[in-house]
Design a protein around this motif. Sequence first.
Motif, mmCIF file in Angstrom:
data_model
loop_
_atom_site.group_PDB
_atom_site.id
_atom_site.type_symbol
_atom_site.label_atom_id
_atom_site.label_comp_id
_atom_site.label_asym_id
_atom_site.label_seq_id
_atom_site.Cartn_x
_atom_site.Cartn_y
_atom_site.Cartn_z
ATOM 1 N N UNK A 198 0.809 -1.208 0.000
ATOM 2 C CA UNK A 198 0.000 0.000 0.000
ATOM 3 C C UNK A 198 0.852 1.272 0.000
ATOM 4 N N UNK A 199 0.513 2.193 -0.904
ATOM 5 C CA UNK A 199 1.159 3.506 -0.950
ATOM 6 C C UNK A 199 0.178 4.492 -1.561
ATOM 7 N N UNK A 200 0.495 5.775 -1.431
ATOM 8 C CA UNK A 200 -0.276 6.806 -2.111
ATOM 9 C C UNK A 200 0.689 7.853 -2.656
ATOM 10 N N UNK A 201 0.130 8.916 -3.207
ATOM 11 C CA UNK A 201 0.957 9.949 -3.832
ATOM 12 C C UNK A 201 1.986 10.517 -2.864
ATOM 13 N N UNK A 202 1.585 10.760 -1.623
ATOM 14 C CA UNK A 202 2.508 11.347 -0.652
ATOM 15 C C UNK A 202 3.667 10.400 -0.324
ATOM 16 N N UNK A 203 3.351 9.141 -0.115
ATOM 17 C CA UNK A 203 4.387 8.156 0.206
ATOM 18 C C UNK A 203 5.314 7.966 -0.985
ATOM 19 N N UNK A 204 4.758 7.892 -2.189
ATOM 20 C CA UNK A 204 5.597 7.705 -3.377
ATOM 21 C C UNK A 204 6.482 8.930 -3.633
ATOM 22 N N UNK A 205 5.955 10.102 -3.339
ATOM 23 C CA UNK A 205 6.781 11.312 -3.450
ATOM 24 C C UNK A 205 7.934 11.274 -2.451
ATOM 25 N N UNK A 206 7.662 10.789 -1.232
ATOM 26 C CA UNK A 206 8.715 10.636 -0.237
ATOM 27 C C UNK A 206 9.810 9.709 -0.756
ATOM 28 N N UNK A 207 9.423 8.591 -1.365
ATOM 29 C CA UNK A 207 10.413 7.663 -1.901
ATOM 30 C C UNK A 207 11.259 8.334 -2.989
ATOM 31 N N UNK A 208 10.610 9.071 -3.857
ATOM 32 C CA UNK A 208 11.330 9.737 -4.944
ATOM 33 C C UNK A 208 12.327 10.750 -4.383
ATOM 34 N N UNK A 209 11.911 11.516 -3.373
ATOM 35 C CA UNK A 209 12.799 12.511 -2.777
ATOM 36 C C UNK A 209 13.985 11.864 -2.067
ATOM 37 N N UNK A 210 13.799 10.652 -1.553
ATOM 38 C CA UNK A 210 14.880 9.935 -0.882
ATOM 39 C C UNK A 210 15.692 9.068 -1.850
ATOM 40 N N UNK A 211 15.325 9.107 -3.137
ATOM 41 C CA UNK A 211 16.010 8.319 -4.162
ATOM 42 C C UNK A 211 15.927 6.827 -3.855
ATOM 43 N N UNK A 212 14.747 6.399 -3.395
ATOM 44 C CA UNK A 212 14.505 4.996 -3.076
ATOM 45 C C UNK A 212 13.560 4.399 -4.125
#
Length: 356
Positions: A198-212
Amino acid sequence: MLSTVRFSGLVLGTALSASITVQAQDYLPILQYHHVSASSPASTSVTPEQFMEHMDYLKSSGFQVVDLRSALDDLKANKPLPDKAVAISFDDAYQSIYQAGFPILKERNFPFTVFINTEPVERNSSSFLTWAQMKEMQANGGVFANHTVNHPYMLRKESGESDGDWLARMEKEVDTVEALLVKHLGHSPKMLAYPYGESDRQIRTMMKEKDIIAFGQQSGVVSADSDFENLPRFPAAGSYANLSTLKTKLDAKPMPLLSEKTGGDYATDQPVSIQLTFKEGKYRFKDLTCYVSGQGKATLDWVSDVEVVATADKPFGVGRGRINCTMPDESGQHYYWYSNVWIRSSPEQGYVSEKS
């Protein structure tokens, strides 16, 4: 490892009528396991015998088991993978992976990735891996990645928790594991598997910002066009452990999509639908089939020659629901594959609002 490039139909000059084709692969199926045990919950387990059958099939059929992170980096850079490339992954740091899975992998020199939730590891639970075992596995093709500390539903707020506090708690779940991987194993591959997918836009944005690079639990094949904050994998345990159906998934290709419209991450009290727009090409659209979890085939409405809307007959119940679409390629030997997951929440579960 030598890899080669496919130049399909390349003609050199006007005098040559033949084409040059060198085998390579621009996509990656990823297998997802949990337990390797006959005594753990059947829905998330393969027996050691089943796991050995899967691995023997990969070896005997010429599959090239690749390191997951390296292969994903190559795909993102549009570099070719070996023909019949496949990656192996596990979710949760179960002891059975070391006891029953690791010897089979080590004997075949297969690299693999384990996404670990660190809370039971840190408290020395006998059911979970130790850091010492992980170091041993790391020296023999194992890579360890992030599955959060406590394996939470990442979109659920605790009672009285603000949206800001929820997001900060999720960031701590991620950052703590990243630090522990570096502390105990020397580095992090910067990959995360979302608990329960489970993820949403906010969580996926967090991953992108952390380069994960992050993974859901929808099925499908990874390509350069994939969302690298929500990548698909093929479950290979429980009801999906049958080798004959696994063979079909190992031969799958990514659905040739130009775009998709899902209506968001959450389902409502109305049936879900998804609009798929296909790339230019020669495809067997008449053989496209989409299945709704628990409902059978979706209704397909073609709005243009290359656009289709797949609609469920009924609303999903509370939980996660999927639409899986497949279509044979021109050869009939492979299936294009696509899947999307929605969450149907109930108020008492405390899911964060899609609009927040």
